[in-house]
Design an enzyme around this catalytic site. Structure first.
Site, PDB file in Angstrom:
ATOM      1  N   HIS A 382       0.801  -1.231   0.000  1.00  0.00           N
ATOM      2  CA  HIS A 382       0.000   0.000   0.000  1.00  0.00           C
ATOM      3  C   HIS A 382       0.826   1.269   0.000  1.00  0.00           C
ATOM      4  CE1 HIS A 382      -3.971  -1.890   0.830  1.00  0.00           C
ATOM      5  NE2 HIS A 382      -3.231  -2.796   1.443  1.00  0.00           N
ATOM      6  N   LYS A 573      -8.090  14.265   4.262  1.00  0.00           N
ATOM      7  CA  LYS A 573      -7.228  13.086   4.286  1.00  0.00           C
ATOM      8  C   LYS A 573      -6.165  13.302   5.348  1.00  0.00           C
ATOM      9  CE  LYS A 573      -6.463  13.868  -0.183  1.00  0.00           C
ATOM     10  NZ  LYS A 573      -6.686  12.583  -0.799  1.00  0.00           N
ATOM     11  N   ARG A 574      -5.394  12.254   5.670  1.00  0.00           N
ATOM     12  CA  ARG A 574      -4.305  12.443   6.620  1.00  0.00           C
ATOM     13  C   ARG A 574      -3.412  13.602   6.160  1.00  0.00           C
ATOM     14  NH1 ARG A 574      -3.786   8.698  11.067  1.00  0.00           N
ATOM     15  NH2 ARG A 574      -1.768   9.629  11.410  1.00  0.00           N
ATOM     16  N   LYS A 579       0.960  14.532   0.415  1.00  0.00           N
ATOM     17  CA  LYS A 579      -0.418  14.817  -0.006  1.00  0.00           C
ATOM     18  C   LYS A 579      -0.610  16.302  -0.315  1.00  0.00           C
ATOM     19  CE  LYS A 579      -2.283  10.911   2.695  1.00  0.00           C
ATOM     20  NZ  LYS A 579      -2.970  10.010   1.746  1.00  0.00           N
ATOM     21  N   THR A 681      -8.546   6.603  -2.062  1.00  0.00           N
ATOM     22  CA  THR A 681      -9.884   6.008  -2.165  1.00  0.00           C
ATOM     23  C   THR A 681     -10.951   7.071  -1.957  1.00  0.00           C
ATOM     24  OG1 THR A 681      -9.507   5.253   0.101  1.00  0.00           O
ATOM     25  CG2 THR A 681      -9.416   3.597  -1.627  1.00  0.00           C
ATOM     26  N   LYS A 685     -14.801   8.145  -3.784  1.00  0.00           N
ATOM     27  CA  LYS A 685     -16.042   8.490  -3.074  1.00  0.00           C
ATOM     28  C   LYS A 685     -16.577   9.826  -3.580  1.00  0.00           C
ATOM     29  CE  LYS A 685     -14.047   5.972   0.773  1.00  0.00           C
ATOM     30  NZ  LYS A 685     -13.167   6.092   1.939  1.00  0.00           N
TER      31      LYS A 685
HETATM   32  C1  26V Z   1       1.994   2.479   7.804  1.00  0.00           C
HETATM   33  C2  26V Z   1       2.567   2.377   9.024  1.00  0.00           C
HETATM   34  C3  26V Z   1       4.011   2.433   9.099  1.00  0.00           C
HETATM   35  C4  26V Z   1       4.549   2.138  10.392  1.00  0.00           C
HETATM   36  C5  26V Z   1       3.716   1.827  11.541  1.00  0.00           C
HETATM   37  C6  26V Z   1       2.305   2.092  11.478  1.00  0.00           C
HETATM   38  C7  26V Z   1       1.752   2.219  10.141  1.00  0.00           C
HETATM   39  C8  26V Z   1       0.386   2.175   9.987  1.00  0.00           C
HETATM   40  C9  26V Z   1      -0.165   2.282   8.760  1.00  0.00           C
HETATM   41  C10 26V Z   1       0.639   2.430   7.668  1.00  0.00           C
HETATM   42  C11 26V Z   1      -0.070   2.493   6.384  1.00  0.00           C
HETATM   43  C12 26V Z   1       0.589   3.215   5.314  1.00  0.00           C
HETATM   44  C13 26V Z   1       0.055   2.751   4.051  1.00  0.00           C
HETATM   45  C14 26V Z   1      -1.280   3.310   3.660  1.00  0.00           C
HETATM   46  O1  26V Z   1      -2.143   3.674   4.428  1.00  0.00           O
HETATM   47  N1  26V Z   1      -1.452   3.359   2.406  1.00  0.00           N
HETATM   48  C15 26V Z   1      -2.673   3.862   1.781  1.00  0.00           C
HETATM   49  O2  26V Z   1      -3.412   2.742   1.376  1.00  0.00           O
HETATM   50  C16 26V Z   1      -4.610   3.111   0.715  1.00  0.00           C
HETATM   51  C17 26V Z   1      -5.373   1.850   0.429  1.00  0.00           C
HETATM   52  O3  26V Z   1      -4.678   1.051  -0.475  1.00  0.00           O
HETATM   53  C18 26V Z   1      -4.278   3.896  -0.533  1.00  0.00           C
HETATM   54  O4  26V Z   1      -5.486   4.294  -1.142  1.00  0.00           O
HETATM   55  C19 26V Z   1      -3.445   5.116  -0.207  1.00  0.00           C
HETATM   56  O5  26V Z   1      -3.040   5.760  -1.377  1.00  0.00           O
HETATM   57  C20 26V Z   1      -2.232   4.698   0.592  1.00  0.00           C
HETATM   58  O6  26V Z   1      -1.523   5.831   1.049  1.00  0.00           O
END
Ligand code: 26V
Length: 840
Positions: A382, A573-574, A579, A681, A685
């Protein structure tokens, strides 16, 4: 369970009421007025769960009773679903994820059970304030953002498509923090969403599993720490939540694990007499699932997160292997009965844990165990951001999971032999592919492990999958090309259109029928209607209704006033540098300066909405929030801007807030530096709710524009290739020096005109945009952003042309249903078929 049993138990339940009335009379309490189906349905929960009179309870109790009543309706179907899967010995999908960003469930379950007409009428008859009741449900915020929300959309689609599936996650006692804004700054507050219990979950203590760890826990400086070397055993207690498929035919399960300390048979012996110490230790162990990690941008230094990840993996695999063994004694059948999907690398220890089970418990050979592991697991990536790619210190494995480290070394040894055979003499390649990253300290590369240990690796949009293959893990993709594929994300139209936007939903259904609810490609039928003036007017009416509803809600809850006749322009968004909320803020600042300098300038009234959380330790992201708030304050305080432009930062972005704002939006900003947003995503929406996208060619936005035709999008900025090619000579100062509007806007920031009470507060912005080289190339795209913005305003001036494009966007959004995504996963990766629920 058959329908007869259903009837029998209905009869049993009315007998039951008579019995209860009899008992109550016997004990001298007098008769209670619990009669009739309606009362049995709702009031009994108030009376018997709360022991209160229905007219004495508050909104929270009314919510609980409503939720419990809906759960009653689905319970027998839920049991029947599990019984069907067992009877059919169906192949199941297990979706392992550290995050499920569920939001609210009551109105969603009512929608999916097809009760959305009935229940509000029932509430009216009973004189319940339905909206107040719905607002009582806290969001289940067990996720950070897109990745967690995608997991929740996938569960909805799998249940709707009758796919035998189960989600596995953690039951965090505290979800994503609540964001409040103080003096413009983000402050975090704990989200104690379970404080009053949760009416949806069912604890299943009899299905607990035991997890052995070579560590124990201690609270240190207020936070929990894993203490290596001292063996401990944890219990995982499952809590099940119903996932209602549309139409209510299939009710799948989301199983969330809670950490509990071992209920030692001989507590005294275990504690060595230190009773109080042992109780304290118990509490510490139970803290493992206390809180969701709120940082989605870096994986550094999170020892407890490492243990959380292993805990999820160990509990879920023990549980699914137990289920598999109940009906199979041949281990070879595992890949035919289970497809395990890893949502990012977070559950990647599954590779090691499954190998451990197959080697040590099942006593299979390495080759056999490896083949079964690979064929059972799939991995979804992701993110391409290097700092978010997980790498765990080898030392942590050595201290906490020594057996798993042995398995890593064995996998790596065999992998590197393979690399050396295929690419003799290329030691650099060996270094890049190795599961172990060398350096001052050694780290395990979890993405490499996931790719090597599974049969499929996929990205989440076409551009993302391509960059993953050609850049991020190039060597592995060259070695195992057949493993790589793309599965473009999608979202569930049940929550993100039908439920959250009733007026537009009705317009669509009146025009083309309601089959779009389970087949979003049906929206294509709207395409010819986009040319119809009557339809355009109806669309404008629907949009206005959603805007008024949002403005009313905002006024009621915050006192803020927004004008529904202004353009609603959103970025929600975050908060993250890539972003580029800063790019948006610079656009707003420049438009503001133009208006101030030339007050007669024609510009349609506009409201800019920002919303999103910053990771608590992400300093610059927090400065960006402060900057947006100060910009909003400055514009608000300028009498010249009244009725012309307004900026709002909405605090505490969450699923429920998105459900309110997205239907009301005209413009969707998707403006990441090309090549950095894996998919996005919320872009989808917005599109299905008839907002027009102002965005860069990144993530799934590229495919959305392809589907709708670029002429119906406002695309701008560098492409991913241009970003990569120009990086080496890109110089933000060039833009500062040569573009007057850019320079004037930046100077206004740098001279504290937006931070007169906190001079210097925005110097981190100067550093990011100029002195540190502007890694995300904001200034390179600012000019073309403003050009695209002009086109947006020109189009808005022609309401029918705008409505036409919006309708064409809705009509083209069919591909972006998570039903389509899930169909692709099911066919290409999981090889699973629907298994409709039947009664034996
Ligand atoms: C990363 C990490 C890194 C370290 C510890 C905790 C933690 C928790 C969550 C994440 C997630 C990062 C990846 C993420 O959220 N990607 C998003 O995924 C979406 C669904 O596929 C996508 O639409 C977004 O573009 C993407 O940023």
């Amino acid at each position: 369970m058959n329908p007869q049993t259903l009837k029998k138990s209905e009869a049993a339940s009315s007998n039951h009421h008579a019995d209860i009335q009899q008992l109550i009379r016997q004990y001298g309490c007098g008769p209670v007025p619990i009669t009739g189906v309606e009362h049995a349905f709702y009031d009994r929960h108030i009376v018997f769960d709360n022991v209160m009179s229905p007219n004495a309870v508050g909104a929270r109790e009314r919510f609980e009773a409503a939720a419990r009543s809906i759960r009653d309706i689905l319970s027998q179907r839920w049991i029947a679903t599990e019984e069907t899967y067992q009877r059919e010995d169906a192949k199941r999908v297990y979706y392992l994820s550290m995050e499920f960003l569920i939001g609210r469930s009551l109105i969603n379950n009512i929608t999916n059970l097809l009760l959305a007409q009935l229940i509000p009428k029932f509430a009216e008859r009973k004189d319940l304030d339905w909206h107040e009741l719905l607002e009582e449900e806290p969001d289940a915020g067990l996720g950070n953002g897109g990745l967690g929300r995608l997991a929740a959309c996938f569960l909805d689609s799998m249940a709707t498509m009758q796919i035998p599936a189960m989600g596995y996650g953690l039951r965090y006692e505290y979800g994503i923090f609540k964001q409040i804004i103080q003096d413009g700054w983000q402050k975090e507050q704990p989200d104690n969403w379970l404080r009053r219990g949760d009416p949806w979950e069912v604890a299943r203590p009899h299905e607990k599993v035991e997890v052995s760890l070579n560590c124990s826990f201690e609270v240190c400086g207020g936070s929990l720490r894993a203490v290596p070397g001292k063996e401990s055993r944890l219990i995982g207690v499952p809590y099940d939540r119903p996932i209602v498929g549309f139409g209510g035919k299939t009710i799948n399960t989301l199983r969330l694990w809670e950490a509990a300390a071992h209920d030692y048979f001989n507590f005294e012996e275990f504690s060595g007499g230190d009773f109080v110490g042992a109780v304290a230790e118990t509490l510490e162990a139970e803290s493992l699932t206390r809180v969701l990690y709120p940082d989605d941008s870096t994986s550094k230094g999170q020892g407890l997160r490492f243990v959380q990840e292993y805990f999820l993996v160990a509990c879920s695999l023990a549980d699914l292997i137990r289920r598999f063994r109940q009906s199979n004694d041949d281990w070879n059948l595992l890949p035919e009965k289970a497809a395990i999907q890893l949502n990012d690398t977070h559950p990647t220890m599954s590779v090691l844990e499954l190998m451990r089970i197959l080697l040590d418990d099942a006593e299979l050979s390495w080759e056999k165990a490896w083949d079964l592991t690979q064929r059972t697991l799939g991995y979804t990536n992701h993110t391409l951001l290097p700092e978010a790619l997980e790498k765990w210190p080898v030392e942590w494995f050595r201290a906490l999971l020594p057996r798993h480290l042995e398995i890593i070394y064995e996998i790596n040894g065999r992998l590197l032999i393979d690399v050396r055979t295929r690419y003799p003499g290329d030691e650099e390649k060996v270094q890049r592919i190795s599961l172990i990253e060398e350096g001052e300290t050694q780290h395990v590369r979890m993405a490499n492990l996931a790719i090597v240990g599974s049969h499929c690796t996929n990205g989440v949009a076409a551009i993302h999958s391509r960059l993953l293959r050609t850049h991020t893990v190039k060597d592995l993709a060259e070695m195992f090309p057949e493993r790589f594929s793309n599965k473009t994300n999608g979202v569930t139209q049940r929550r993100w259109l039908q439920m959250c936007n009733p007026t537009l939903s009705k317009l669509i259904t009146d025009a083309i029928g309601d089959s779009w609810v389970t087949d979003l490609s049906e929206l294509e039928k709207l395409r010819p209607l986009a040319e119809d003036r009557g339809m355009q007017d109806e669309f404008r009416h629907a949009k206005r209704c959603a805007k008024v509803a949002f403005a009313d809600w905002l006024h009621r809850t915050t006192g803020e006033v927004v004008d529904p006749d202004s353009i609603f322009d959103c970025q929600i968004k975050r908060i993250h540098e890539y972003k580029r909320q800063l790019l948006n803020a610079l656009r707003v600042l420049i438009l503001y300066r133009r208006l101030r300098e030339n007050p007669t300038l024609e510009m349609a009234p506009r409201t800019f909405f920002f919303s999103g959380k910053a990771a608590p330790a992400y300093r610059l992201a927090k400065v960006i929030i402060k900057f947006i708030n100060n910009l909003a304050g400055t514009i608000d305080g300028d009498p010249l801007m009244r009725g012309r432009m307004k900026v709002l930062f909405l605090p505490d972005y969450c699923v429920s807030q998105a459900e309110r704002l997205i239907p009301a939006s005209d413009v969707s900003n998707q403006i990441s530096t090309a090549g950095f947003e894996a998919s996005g995503t919320s872009n989808m929406k917005f599109m299905m709710n008839g907002a027009l996208t102002l965005g860069t060619r990144d993530g799934a936005t590229i495919e959305m524009a392809e589907a709708a035709g670029e002429e119906n999008f406002f695309l701008f900025g560098l492409t991913a290739e241009q970003v990569a090619d120009s990086r080496s000579y890109y110089n933000p100062y060039w833009h500062y020096e040569h573009e007057k509007e850019t320079r004037d806007a930046l100077d206004m920031i740098f001279t504290n005109q937006l931070s007169c009470y906190e001079p210097g507060a925005f110097s981190p912005i100067r550093d990011a945009l100029l002195s540190r080289g502007d890694y995300y190339m904001h200034l390179a795209d600012l000019g073309s952003y403003l050009e695209a913005d002009l086109l947006v305003r020109e189009l808005y001036a022609d309401p029918h042309a705008w409505a036409r494009k919006a309708l064409l966007n809705v009509a083209s959004s069919g591909k972006f249903s998570s039903d389509r995504t899930i169909a692709e996963y099911a066919a290409d990766i999981w090889k699973v078929e629907p298994c409709p629920v039947t009664f034996d």
